[in-house]
Write an enzyme that holds these catalytic residues in place. Structure first.
Site, PDB file in Angstrom:
ATOM      1  N   ASN A  89       0.805  -1.224   0.000  1.00 17.49           N
ATOM      2  CA  ASN A  89       0.000   0.000   0.000  1.00 17.49           C
ATOM      3  C   ASN A  89       0.836   1.271   0.000  1.00 17.49           C
ATOM      4  OD1 ASN A  89      -2.562   1.583   0.987  1.00 17.49           O
ATOM      5  ND2 ASN A  89      -1.006   1.945   2.570  1.00 17.49           N
ATOM      6  N   SER A 142      -5.201   2.631  -7.853  1.00 14.80           N
ATOM      7  CA  SER A 142      -5.954   3.894  -7.819  1.00 14.80           C
ATOM      8  C   SER A 142      -6.815   3.963  -9.072  1.00 14.80           C
ATOM      9  CB  SER A 142      -4.971   5.075  -7.835  1.00 14.80           C
ATOM     10  OG  SER A 142      -5.649   6.294  -8.088  1.00 14.80           O
ATOM     11  N   TYR A 155       2.441   9.029 -11.557  1.00 17.86           N
ATOM     12  CA  TYR A 155       1.523   8.384 -10.609  1.00 17.86           C
ATOM     13  C   TYR A 155       0.532   7.481 -11.357  1.00 17.86           C
ATOM     14  CZ  TYR A 155      -1.795   7.839  -6.747  1.00 17.86           C
ATOM     15  OH  TYR A 155      -2.613   7.304  -5.775  1.00 17.86           O
TER      16      TYR A 155
HETATM   17  N1  LIG Z   1      -5.813   9.134  -0.681  1.00 22.88           N
HETATM   18  C1  LIG Z   1      -6.312   8.914  -1.874  1.00 22.88           C
HETATM   19  O1  LIG Z   1      -7.213   9.644  -2.359  1.00 22.88           O
HETATM   20  C2  LIG Z   1      -5.833   7.727  -2.681  1.00 22.88           C
HETATM   21  C3  LIG Z   1      -6.534   7.408  -3.852  1.00 22.88           C
HETATM   22  C4  LIG Z   1      -6.114   6.327  -4.613  1.00 22.88           C
HETATM   23  C5  LIG Z   1      -5.023   5.580  -4.198  1.00 22.88           C
HETATM   24  N2  LIG Z   1      -4.353   5.908  -3.064  1.00 22.88           N
HETATM   25  C6  LIG Z   1      -3.192   5.067  -2.684  1.00 22.88           C
HETATM   26  O2  LIG Z   1      -3.364   4.607  -1.371  1.00 22.88           O
HETATM   27  C7  LIG Z   1      -2.098   4.269  -0.832  1.00 22.88           C
HETATM   28  C8  LIG Z   1      -2.012   4.814   0.575  1.00 22.88           C
HETATM   29  O3  LIG Z   1      -1.978   6.233   0.503  1.00 22.88           O
HETATM   30  P1  LIG Z   1      -2.776   7.169   1.518  1.00 22.88           P
HETATM   31  O4  LIG Z   1      -3.794   7.884   0.734  1.00 22.88           O
HETATM   32  O5  LIG Z   1      -3.169   6.398   2.736  1.00 22.88           O
HETATM   33  O6  LIG Z   1      -1.645   8.254   1.838  1.00 22.88           O
HETATM   34  P2  LIG Z   1      -0.639   8.381   3.058  1.00 22.88           P
HETATM   35  O7  LIG Z   1       0.366   9.377   2.607  1.00 22.88           O
HETATM   36  O8  LIG Z   1      -1.379   8.625   4.320  1.00 22.88           O
HETATM   37  O9  LIG Z   1       0.025   6.924   3.170  1.00 22.88           O
HETATM   38  C9  LIG Z   1       1.097   6.508   2.369  1.00 22.88           C
HETATM   39  C10 LIG Z   1       2.171   5.951   3.300  1.00 22.88           C
HETATM   40  O10 LIG Z   1       3.217   5.349   2.516  1.00 22.88           O
HETATM   41  C11 LIG Z   1       4.432   5.643   3.175  1.00 22.88           C
HETATM   42  N3  LIG Z   1       5.558   5.479   2.244  1.00 22.88           N
HETATM   43  C12 LIG Z   1       5.863   6.258   1.174  1.00 22.88           C
HETATM   44  N4  LIG Z   1       6.971   5.786   0.591  1.00 22.88           N
HETATM   45  C13 LIG Z   1       7.376   4.709   1.308  1.00 22.88           C
HETATM   46  C14 LIG Z   1       8.458   3.791   1.203  1.00 22.88           C
HETATM   47  N5  LIG Z   1       9.382   3.887   0.221  1.00 22.88           N
HETATM   48  N6  LIG Z   1       8.573   2.787   2.107  1.00 22.88           N
HETATM   49  C15 LIG Z   1       7.661   2.681   3.098  1.00 22.88           C
HETATM   50  N7  LIG Z   1       6.608   3.513   3.254  1.00 22.88           N
HETATM   51  C16 LIG Z   1       6.482   4.510   2.366  1.00 22.88           C
HETATM   52  C17 LIG Z   1       4.258   7.075   3.668  1.00 22.88           C
HETATM   53  O11 LIG Z   1       5.189   7.404   4.681  1.00 22.88           O
HETATM   54  C18 LIG Z   1       2.823   7.060   4.148  1.00 22.88           C
HETATM   55  O12 LIG Z   1       2.719   6.718   5.520  1.00 22.88           O
HETATM   56  C19 LIG Z   1      -1.065   4.831  -1.804  1.00 22.88           C
HETATM   57  O13 LIG Z   1      -0.544   3.787  -2.600  1.00 22.88           O
HETATM   58  C20 LIG Z   1      -1.868   5.782  -2.645  1.00 22.88           C
HETATM   59  O14 LIG Z   1      -1.299   5.962  -3.930  1.00 22.88           O
HETATM   60  C21 LIG Z   1      -4.733   6.956  -2.292  1.00 22.88           C
END
Ligand SMILES: NC(=O)c1ccc[n+]([C@@H]2O[C@H](COP(=O)([O-])OP(=O)(O)OC[C@H]3O[C@@H](n4cnc5c(N)ncnc54)[C@H](O)[C@@H]3O)[C@@H](O)[C@H]2O)c1
Length: 266
Positions: A89, A142, A155
């Site tokens: 994730n 996503s 992305y």
């Molecule tokens: N929030 C949205 O609207 C949305 C929509 C579609 C997809 N997503 C996807 O959901 C997933 C989670 O994102 P979120 O929205 O909870 O955001 P978020 O920023 O709260 O969580 C992402 C986490 O990944 C961690 N991270 C980043 N790079 C890393 C690495 N190299 N090693 C370990 N950890 C790492 C960050 O520190 C963070 O805690 C992501 O893959 C994001 O692309 C989010």
């Protein structure tokens, strides 16, 4: 009995947002959870889960590095004797860059975290699961991976790659009892999107964030976590190689005005 009682789950990107919500839900359903994140606050997620009565441990590591992922999975097998669920994730958004703003270094870094990290979680997670009783791997993609409009070029390409990788992995893992699926969230309020939500609130336009969505609102991390639990548990025992869209219906339409078609019922 919870839906994941006796099972062991690895969750990457578990310091906040969707990863944290999923880890808490998995733990509340009986899984021991191993949480990975670059951010030190992943320790707080683990401590919270333990206070809530669950079993959790945190690893402050980069989940896009092969040696690290291989090492964590090997430690999980050594310590727990099994691996049942991986939620790959961790991700970054890279901002809403145009093609011409996207430089090569940003592109490579984003692909490494979002796509290579997911590949490594599948590769090492699936190997451990296949040597055991099988398991479920869930990758957070996503709606940006389905078509344009929900992220910058790197992305969107990374998430399209994740959706394809899930299909390839499901095929290549034939006969292993390892299922591999993706979740495609729409807009969800997390650390990644907080700037969008804060800006909308500051401008008094919060309601406009969901105006193109049939449900007329953004999603919550808990709503994505419930989809992750479905894919992690035996409730989805015949779902494999699938990209589950969890976006309130946002991606069902081309961007046309509903009024043009007289669909103004509400
Ligand atoms: N929030 C949205 O609207 C949305 C929509 C579609 C997809 N997503 C996807 O959901 C997933 C989670 O994102 P979120 O929205 O909870 O955001 P978020 O920023 O709260 O969580 C992402 C986490 O990944 C961690 N991270 C980043 N790079 C890393 C690495 N190299 N090693 C370990 N950890 C790492 C960050 O520190 C963070 O805690 C992501 O893959 C994001 O692309 C989010």
């Amino acid at each position: 009995m919870g839906k994941l009682t006796g099972r062991v789950a690895v969750v990457t990107g578990a310091a906040g947002g969707i990863g944290k919500a999923s880890a808490r839900l998995f733990a509340s359903e009986g899984a021991a959870v191993v949480l990975l994140d670059l951010a030190e606050s992943v320790e707080e997620t683990a401590a919270l889960i333990c206070r809530e009565g669950g079993e959790a441990r945190a690893c402050c590591v980069d989940s896009s590095r092969e040696q690290i992922v291989a090492g964590v999975i090997s430690d999980v097998i050594k310590d727990y004797g099994r691996l049942d669920v991986v939620l790959a994730n961790a991700g970054i958004s890279g901002g809403l860059k145009s093609l011409f703003e996207q430089d090569e270094d940003d592109w490579a870094q984003l692909l490494r975290i979002n796509l290579t990290g997911t590949f490594l979680a599948i590769k090492h997670g699936a190997k451990a699961m296949a040597e055991g009783m099988g398991g479920s791997i869930i990758c957070t993609a996503s709606i940006a991976g389905l078509r344009s409009g929900a992220g910058g070029p790197a992305y969107s390409a990374s998430k399209a790659g994740v959706i394809n990788l899930v299909q390839v992995a499901a095929q290549q893992l034939s006969g292993s009892n390892v299922r591999v699926n993706a979740i495609c969230p729409g807009l969800v309020e997390t650390g990644m999107t907080s700037m969008i939500f804060d800006a909308a609130r500051d401008a008094g336009k919060e309601g406009r964030l969901g105006r193109l969505n049939p449900l007329r609102r953004a999603g919550s991390a808990d709503e994505i976590a419930r989809a992750a639990l479905f894919l992690a548990s035996d409730d989805s025992s015949y779902v494999n190689g699938h990209a589950l869209v969890v976006d309130g219906g946002l991606s069902t339409s081309h961007p046309v005005s509903r009024q043009e078609f007289g669909a103004t019922a509400c």
